[in-house]
Design a protein around this motif. Structure first.
Motif, PDB file in Angstrom:
ATOM      1  N   VAL A   8     -27.885  36.294   2.376  1.00  0.00           N
ATOM      2  CA  VAL A   8     -27.390  36.239   0.992  1.00  0.00           C
ATOM      3  C   VAL A   8     -26.848  37.610   0.583  1.00  0.00           C
ATOM      4  O   VAL A   8     -25.760  37.717   0.017  1.00  0.00           O
ATOM      5  N   GLN A   9     -27.586  38.646   0.905  1.00  0.00           N
ATOM      6  CA  GLN A   9     -27.136  40.007   0.561  1.00  0.00           C
ATOM      7  C   GLN A   9     -25.827  40.350   1.274  1.00  0.00           C
ATOM      8  O   GLN A   9     -24.924  40.940   0.680  1.00  0.00           O
ATOM      9  N   GLU A  10     -25.728  39.972   2.534  1.00  0.00           N
ATOM     10  CA  GLU A  10     -24.508  40.244   3.293  1.00  0.00           C
ATOM     11  C   GLU A  10     -23.319  39.482   2.708  1.00  0.00           C
ATOM     12  O   GLU A  10     -22.212  40.014   2.601  1.00  0.00           O
ATOM     13  N   ILE A  11     -23.553  38.244   2.298  1.00  0.00           N
ATOM     14  CA  ILE A  11     -22.480  37.447   1.702  1.00  0.00           C
ATOM     15  C   ILE A  11     -22.015  38.076   0.392  1.00  0.00           C
ATOM     16  O   ILE A  11     -20.807  38.210   0.161  1.00  0.00           O
ATOM     17  N   VAL A  12     -22.953  38.477  -0.449  1.00  0.00           N
ATOM     18  CA  VAL A  12     -22.584  39.103  -1.734  1.00  0.00           C
ATOM     19  C   VAL A  12     -21.797  40.379  -1.481  1.00  0.00           C
ATOM     20  O   VAL A  12     -20.793  40.641  -2.161  1.00  0.00           O
ATOM     21  N   LEU A  13     -22.207  41.153  -0.498  1.00  0.00           N
ATOM     22  CA  LEU A  13     -21.479  42.383  -0.166  1.00  0.00           C
ATOM     23  C   LEU A  13     -20.039  42.061   0.243  1.00  0.00           C
ATOM     24  O   LEU A  13     -19.094  42.701  -0.232  1.00  0.00           O
ATOM     25  N   GLN A  14     -19.878  41.062   1.112  1.00  0.00           N
ATOM     26  CA  GLN A  14     -18.524  40.691   1.555  1.00  0.00           C
ATOM     27  C   GLN A  14     -17.697  40.111   0.407  1.00  0.00           C
ATOM     28  O   GLN A  14     -16.489  40.358   0.323  1.00  0.00           O
ATOM     29  N   LEU A  15     -18.333  39.360  -0.471  1.00  0.00           N
ATOM     30  CA  LEU A  15     -17.625  38.837  -1.645  1.00  0.00           C
ATOM     31  C   LEU A  15     -17.133  39.992  -2.520  1.00  0.00           C
ATOM     32  O   LEU A  15     -15.998  39.986  -2.994  1.00  0.00           O
ATOM     33  N   TRP A  16     -17.989  40.975  -2.734  1.00  0.00           N
ATOM     34  CA  TRP A  16     -17.624  42.114  -3.569  1.00  0.00           C
ATOM     35  C   TRP A  16     -16.483  42.913  -2.936  1.00  0.00           C
ATOM     36  O   TRP A  16     -15.535  43.314  -3.605  1.00  0.00           O
ATOM     37  N   LYS A  17     -16.574  43.122  -1.619  1.00  0.00           N
ATOM     38  CA  LYS A  17     -15.533  43.882  -0.920  1.00  0.00           C
ATOM     39  C   LYS A  17     -14.161  43.205  -1.019  1.00  0.00           C
ATOM     40  O   LYS A  17     -13.135  43.880  -1.045  1.00  0.00           O
ATOM     41  N   SER A  18     -14.164  41.898  -1.059  1.00  0.00           N
ATOM     42  CA  SER A  18     -12.878  41.187  -1.076  1.00  0.00           C
ATOM     43  C   SER A  18     -12.513  40.642  -2.459  1.00  0.00           C
ATOM     44  O   SER A  18     -11.471  40.007  -2.616  1.00  0.00           O
ATOM     45  N   TYR A  19     -13.315  40.914  -3.460  1.00  0.00           N
ATOM     46  CA  TYR A  19     -13.094  40.364  -4.803  1.00  0.00           C
ATOM     47  C   TYR A  19     -11.766  40.807  -5.407  1.00  0.00           C
ATOM     48  O   TYR A  19     -11.083  40.023  -6.072  1.00  0.00           O
ATOM     49  N   GLU A  20     -11.367  42.026  -5.161  1.00  0.00           N
ATOM     50  CA  GLU A  20     -10.089  42.532  -5.697  1.00  0.00           C
ATOM     51  C   GLU A  20      -8.903  41.715  -5.183  1.00  0.00           C
ATOM     52  O   GLU A  20      -7.891  41.590  -5.853  1.00  0.00           O
ATOM     53  N   ARG A  21      -9.055  41.159  -3.988  1.00  0.00           N
ATOM     54  CA  ARG A  21      -7.960  40.389  -3.387  1.00  0.00           C
ATOM     55  C   ARG A  21      -7.966  38.916  -3.808  1.00  0.00           C
ATOM     56  O   ARG A  21      -7.042  38.180  -3.490  1.00  0.00           O
ATOM     57  N   PHE A  22      -9.024  38.482  -4.503  1.00  0.00           N
ATOM     58  CA  PHE A  22      -9.083  37.092  -4.973  1.00  0.00           C
ATOM     59  C   PHE A  22      -8.016  36.911  -6.038  1.00  0.00           C
ATOM     60  O   PHE A  22      -8.002  37.583  -7.049  1.00  0.00           O
ATOM     61  N   GLN A  23      -7.102  35.972  -5.792  1.00  0.00           N
ATOM     62  CA  GLN A  23      -5.932  35.834  -6.655  1.00  0.00           C
ATOM     63  C   GLN A  23      -6.008  34.657  -7.611  1.00  0.00           C
ATOM     64  O   GLN A  23      -5.025  34.334  -8.273  1.00  0.00           O
TER      65      GLN A  23
END
Length: 166
Positions: free
Chosen positions: A36-51
Motif C-alpha cells: 500500500v505504501q509503495e502504491i501511494v508513493l508511485q501514485l504521488w510520483k506520477s500524480y502531476e502527469r494525471f491529466q
C-alpha cells in the motif's frame, strides 16, 4: 498545479482500491501494508502527469496494478502459509462459518494465480466491464474476456483440489 491536499483527498476517497490490490497480491498483512505504501508513493510520483482524461479511480487502478506487479516481482516467494482476513464487508452474519470458509478458499486459490490472472479477477470483482478491464491491462477486450473466463475456470479447479465442491 495539483496540490498535495487534492491528492490526499482523492487517495482517501478511493483507499479501498489500495487495500484490495494489496490483498490480492500479498498474503501477509505486513507485506500488504508495505505494498500500500509503495502504491501511494508511485501514485504521488506520477500524480502531476494525471491529466483527468479518465476518472481518478481508473487511473489509480492502473498505477496500483502496475506497482503491485513490479513489487511482486521483487518479493521472494514466501512459504505456503496464508493469512486470511476475518472481517470483510461482504460476509453476512448468517452462515458466517460457511462463507468464511468459502472466502478463505477463494483467497487461497487467488494466491496461486499468476500476476495477470490476479489483476483480471480483481478488476472483475470491482465490477469492471470487459472493456474497462482491457483498458486497464492494456489488452484487447476479446483477450480480456477469454483470459477472465479461463481464470475463473482455473480458480474453480484450484478450489476443487482443496476438496470443496460448488
Amino acid at each position: 498545479m495539483k496540490t498535495q491536499q487534492e491528492f490526499l483527498n482523492l487517495i482517501d476517497q478511493h483507499k479501498g482500491i489500495l487495500h484490495k490490490v494489496s490483498k490480492m497480491y500479498m498474503d501477509d498483512i505486513e507485506d500488504q501494508n508495505d505494498l500500500v505504501q509503495e502504491i501511494v508513493l508511485q501514485l504521488w510520483k506520477s500524480y502531476e502527469r494525471f491529466q483527468s482524461k479518465s476518472q481518478f479511480s481508473t487511473w489509480m487502478y492502473r498505477v496500483s496494478l502496475n506497482t503491485a506487479l513490479t513489487y511482486f516481482k521483487k518479493e521472494k516467494k514466501k512459504s505456503d502459509r496464508y493469512t486470511f482476513l476475518e472481517n470483510l464487508d461482504k460476509v453476512d452474519e448468517t452462515d458466517t462459518l460457511e462463507k468464511e470458509t468459502q472466502l478463505e478458499l477463494f483467497y487461497k486459490a487467488v494466491h496461486e494465480l499468476n500476476k495477470v490472472e490476479k489483476a483480471l479477477i480483481f478488476l472483475f470483482l470491482e465490477g469492471q466491464s470487459h472493456k474497462e478491464i482491457a483498458s486497464n491491462l492494456g489488452i484487447t477486450e476479446v483477450n480480456a474476456r477469454v483470459k477472465l473466463n479461463r481464470t475463473k475456470e482455473k480458480i474453480q479447479i484450484i478450489i476443487k483440489t482443496y476438496g470443496y465442491e460448488f
